[in-house]
Design an enzyme around this catalytic site. Structure first.
Site, short mmCIF file in Angstrom:
data_model
loop_
_atom_site.label_atom_id
_atom_site.label_comp_id
_atom_site.label_asym_id
_atom_site.label_seq_id
_atom_site.Cartn_x
_atom_site.Cartn_y
_atom_site.Cartn_z
N GLY A 278 1.72 -2.83 -3.96
CA GLY A 278 1.15 -2.86 -2.62
C GLY A 278 1.08 -4.26 -2.04
N CYS A 279 0.74 -5.22 -2.88
CA CYS A 279 0.63 -6.61 -2.41
C CYS A 279 2.01 -7.18 -2.07
CB CYS A 279 -0.07 -7.46 -3.47
SG CYS A 279 -1.76 -6.89 -3.76
N THR A 280 3.01 -6.79 -2.83
CA THR A 280 4.37 -7.22 -2.53
C THR A 280 4.84 -6.60 -1.22
OG1 THR A 280 4.87 -7.54 -4.86
CG2 THR A 280 6.75 -7.23 -3.37
N ALA B 88 3.06 -8.50 1.62
CA ALA B 88 3.61 -9.86 1.79
C ALA B 88 5.02 -9.80 2.38
CB ALA B 88 3.61 -10.60 0.45
#
Length: 173
Positions: free
Chosen positions: A66-68, A71
């Site tokens: 999710g963070c990738t 970003a």
């Protein structure tokens, strides 16, 4: 059954009560702090706020799905964000080394802050998961004030959500 309901209630509320504060409201003064970036260099948030609108987005952990996605959404739309005059700052509890690896692996063109001591997260009142990782929350700061917040930021639409919020603020400051 009654004990089960209490346990579920406690576990549901736990991530939102670890710092003891609620996320800052719109209109609040954005916290100024000096936090190391992905290169280990100090970043003065007050100086960033003075240079124009800033999206400060908190995310759980570098290089996770999710963070990738979040970003990379910001990276892929970075030209639009820059055209709108919007600076981007990502914040997690990751180390400087982990932030650098994340930034390099995905060619992220914006600042990542290593908030290892959780000072910035506490100042913004960002919720966490058992004190181990920030909940995905975003704040738009203009002239040192929070003008928009997203307490359940979407990884897939982070850039368009921030741009829309900035456009709405500009239409009605």
């Amino acid at each position: 059954m009654h004990i089960h309901k209490l346990l579920v209630l406690f576990l549901t509320m736990l991530p939102f009560s670890l710092f003891g504060d609620s996320p800052l409201e719109t209109g609040a003064t954005a916290p100024s702090a000096v936090i190391p970036n992905h290169l280990g260099e100090p970043v003065d948030l007050a100086a960033l706020y003075a240079a124009g609108p800033v999206l400060v987005y908190f995310y759980p952990k570098s290089d996770t799905p999710g963070c990738t996605k979040q970003a990379c959404n910001l990276r892929d739309n970075f030209a639009d964000l820059q055209d709108a005059g919007l600076q981007v700052v990502g914040v997690s509890m990751d180390s400087v080394a982990n932030q650098l690896a994340f930034q390099q692996k995905y060619s992220l063109p914006f600042i990542l802050l290593a908030d290892e001591n959780k000072a910035l997260g506490k100042a913004f009142g960002v919720n966490s998961f058992a004190g181990m990782a920030y909940k995905r929350q975003s704040f738009l700061v203009v002239d040192g004030k929070i003008v928009w917040r997203d307490l359940g930021a979407s990884p897939a639409t982070q850039s368009s959500d921030a741009l829309k919020a900035l456009q709405q603020w500009r239409a009605n400051p």
